[in-house]
Design a protein around this motif. Structure first.
Motif, PDB file in Angstrom:
ATOM      1  N   UNK A 193      11.084  66.309  69.089  1.00 47.99           N
ATOM      2  CA  UNK A 193      10.759  65.015  68.487  1.00 47.99           C
ATOM      3  C   UNK A 193      11.996  64.261  68.023  1.00 47.99           C
ATOM      4  N   UNK A 194      13.040  64.975  67.602  1.00 48.86           N
ATOM      5  CA  UNK A 194      14.226  64.316  67.057  1.00 48.86           C
ATOM      6  C   UNK A 194      15.362  64.214  68.068  1.00 48.86           C
ATOM      7  N   UNK A 195      15.091  64.471  69.334  1.00 50.21           N
ATOM      8  CA  UNK A 195      16.119  64.381  70.369  1.00 50.21           C
ATOM      9  C   UNK A 195      15.898  63.138  71.226  1.00 50.21           C
ATOM     10  N   UNK A 196      16.903  62.798  72.017  1.00 47.80           N
ATOM     11  CA  UNK A 196      16.861  61.622  72.868  1.00 47.80           C
ATOM     12  C   UNK A 196      17.207  62.009  74.302  1.00 47.80           C
ATOM     13  N   UNK A 197      16.908  61.112  75.203  1.00 45.42           N
ATOM     14  CA  UNK A 197      17.381  61.208  76.582  1.00 45.42           C
ATOM     15  C   UNK A 197      18.430  60.117  76.780  1.00 45.42           C
ATOM     16  N   UNK A 198      19.641  60.519  77.192  1.00 42.94           N
ATOM     17  CA  UNK A 198      20.676  59.543  77.464  1.00 42.94           C
ATOM     18  C   UNK A 198      20.510  59.070  78.908  1.00 42.94           C
ATOM     19  N   UNK A 199      20.370  57.772  79.095  1.00 45.86           N
ATOM     20  CA  UNK A 199      20.131  57.191  80.414  1.00 45.86           C
ATOM     21  C   UNK A 199      21.407  56.656  81.062  1.00 45.86           C
ATOM     22  N   UNK A 200      22.433  56.458  80.243  1.00 40.58           N
ATOM     23  CA  UNK A 200      23.688  55.931  80.787  1.00 40.58           C
ATOM     24  C   UNK A 200      24.774  56.148  79.751  1.00 40.58           C
ATOM     25  N   UNK A 201      25.928  56.621  80.202  1.00 42.90           N
ATOM     26  CA  UNK A 201      27.048  56.878  79.292  1.00 42.90           C
ATOM     27  C   UNK A 201      28.335  56.589  80.058  1.00 42.90           C
ATOM     28  N   UNK A 202      29.029  55.551  79.616  1.00 38.97           N
ATOM     29  CA  UNK A 202      30.308  55.182  80.227  1.00 38.97           C
ATOM     30  C   UNK A 202      31.344  55.107  79.107  1.00 38.97           C
ATOM     31  N   UNK A 203      32.405  55.879  79.195  1.00 32.70           N
ATOM     32  CA  UNK A 203      33.437  55.913  78.167  1.00 32.70           C
ATOM     33  C   UNK A 203      34.776  55.429  78.676  1.00 32.70           C
ATOM     34  N   UNK A 204      35.693  55.191  77.728  1.00 30.11           N
ATOM     35  CA  UNK A 204      37.059  54.753  78.039  1.00 30.11           C
ATOM     36  C   UNK A 204      37.061  53.520  78.941  1.00 30.11           C
ATOM     37  N   UNK A 205      36.253  52.538  78.571  1.00 32.80           N
ATOM     38  CA  UNK A 205      36.167  51.300  79.345  1.00 32.80           C
ATOM     39  C   UNK A 205      37.334  50.400  78.944  1.00 32.80           C
ATOM     40  N   UNK A 243      42.026  56.834  73.395  1.00 28.40           N
ATOM     41  CA  UNK A 243      41.320  57.366  74.563  1.00 28.40           C
ATOM     42  C   UNK A 243      40.585  58.638  74.166  1.00 28.40           C
ATOM     43  N   UNK A 244      39.309  58.724  74.547  1.00 26.68           N
ATOM     44  CA  UNK A 244      38.457  59.835  74.149  1.00 26.68           C
ATOM     45  C   UNK A 244      38.404  60.889  75.246  1.00 26.68           C
TER      46      UNK A 244
END
Length: 396
Positions: A193-205, A243-244
């Motif tokens: 119940x307290x979790x999510x689904x990540x649909x898109x993740x773009x880093x270091x843009x 930068x991550x």
């Protein structure tokens, strides 16, 4: 001896009880002047510690725009302008929407987006007791092959088939800055119940060039399960201080296993709060449509889940003789087996049905026919409903 009104009842020399006696009823408890009022009791029940319930601002402080004073001056001038009033009344007033949108983004836009996000519970769901004011305006559009464009605003509805492709994202940023963009769904996780689904993740843009960013999770279209209603799909844009390193989160692309897309925004932000600051926000709502059946079977390679609400059995009071102000037949049907009730209506309907003849046309004025006076009232009502085509017999 019992008196009517307020009195003291002496049980013994040590105990005195105050009670109110009226018409033979004795209400025990504290006197109205001593007992707490309903308002006091509700305040005590709903009390929240002001220190613990205080929200924390985790975003950038929006700069005070010097345009606000000019905006108020323009509003005053517009309201007092007779020429503009005449053009508006005659339908000849033209408003440059691009300029209005630009002014809105730099003046009252961030605060209005924040209020809408609070209304939909975005901050509480993703960040708990924290919030931020979206200082960076994010423009997101879904474009399909047929040329239709579906913009993402703040809570508007976009169907799954309309969001099946990667959206176009634009925002103003300097080229020497780094950003992270995340699309998450906090309402559709199947196992937690307290979790999510990540649909898109773009880093270091770099700047606003999304295509040059590092794709941690590739884009996955919304797939709200049937029967779950509307779900929120939230875009959050973070500004990076450096930068991550997202190597621990990065998945093999394409990632179609839902378990590997489990995500928690609060845990992610707590881990990187010194290097990330939320700056932009946009979200939409989506619910099930018929295209998701093929998506579940052929893309996710799983059986399509369907949810139904299990209603509790209605309470039926014990049966009694001669119930007052209740139709006799309806009252008796409550205590019969529902299958027997449906069977009786079905047999009644089949008596009027001929396998080779058309049904008789209904009378033009059904209730114009007189009923006998010796027919019970409940039966008269049943006959009128039957003539008008009302009731359960026509649903069988």
């Amino acid at each position: 001896m019992v008196l009517v009104g307020w009195r003291c009842v002496f049980h013994d020399l040590k105990t005195i009880q105050i009670c109110f006696v009226r018409n033979g009823h004795r209400l025990r408890g504290k006197a109205p002047g001593v007992a707490r009022t309903l308002k006091q009791r509700l305040e005590e029940i709903n009390y929240k510690d002001p220190v613990l319930s205080q929200k924390i601002d985790i975003g950038f402080k929006p700069p005070k725009s010097p345009q606000m004073k000019e905006l108020y001056k323009q509003l005053g001038a517009v309201r007092s302008s007779k020429g503009l009033e005449k053009l508006a009344r005659t339908g000849e007033l033209l408003i440059p929407l691009d300029e209005v949108k630009k002014d809105w983004k730099t003046t009252v836009g961030p605060q209005q987006i924040k209020k809408v996000a609070e209304h939909y519970g975005v901050y509480e769901t993703l960040f708990g007791d924290a919030y931020f004011t979206p200082c960076v305006m994010v423009d997101i559009h879904y474009k399909n092959a047929d040329g239709c464009c579906f913009p993402v605003h703040r809570g508007n509805v976009i169907k799954p088939n309309e969001a099946s492709v990667v959206p176009e994202v634009s925002y103003e940023a300097k080229p020497d800055t780094l950003w992270t963009l995340i699309l998450t769904n906090p309402d559709g996780h199947f196992t937690s119940d307290d979790a999510e689904y990540v649909h898109w993740f773009v880093g270091n843009i770099p700047g606003n060039e999304i295509s040059k960013g590092e794709v941690i999770w590739d884009y996955l279209q919304p797939f709200p399960a049937r029967g779950t209603g509307y779900q929120r799909f939230i875009f959050v844009l973070y500004k990076q201080e450096q930068k991550m390193d997202y190597s621990q989160l990065k998945q093999q692309l394409p990632c179609l296993q839902l378990q590997k897309r489990t995500f928690k925004t609060l845990d992610f932000y707590r881990k990187h709060q010194h290097d990330l600051t939320p700056a932009g926000l946009a979200f939409f709502q989506s619910d099930w449509d018929s295209t998701l059946t093929d998506f579940y079977h052929n893309t996710l390679q799983m059986k399509e889940p369907v949810f139904e609400y299990d209603f509790t059995e209605p309470y039926i009071s014990p049966q009694r003789w001669f119930p007052l102000r209740k139709p006799f037949n309806v009252y008796m049907d409550k205590y019969r087996d529902p299958k027997d009730v449906i069977k009786g209506y079905l047999l009644k309907k089949l008596k009027k049905t001929h396998p080779f003849k058309k049904p008789e046309p209904p009378p033009l004025y059904p209730n114009a026919f007189r009923l006998d006076d010796d027919i019970p009232s409940w039966l008269k009502t049943e006959i009128k409903k039957d003539r008008l085509g009302w009731g359960r017999i026509n649903d069988v």
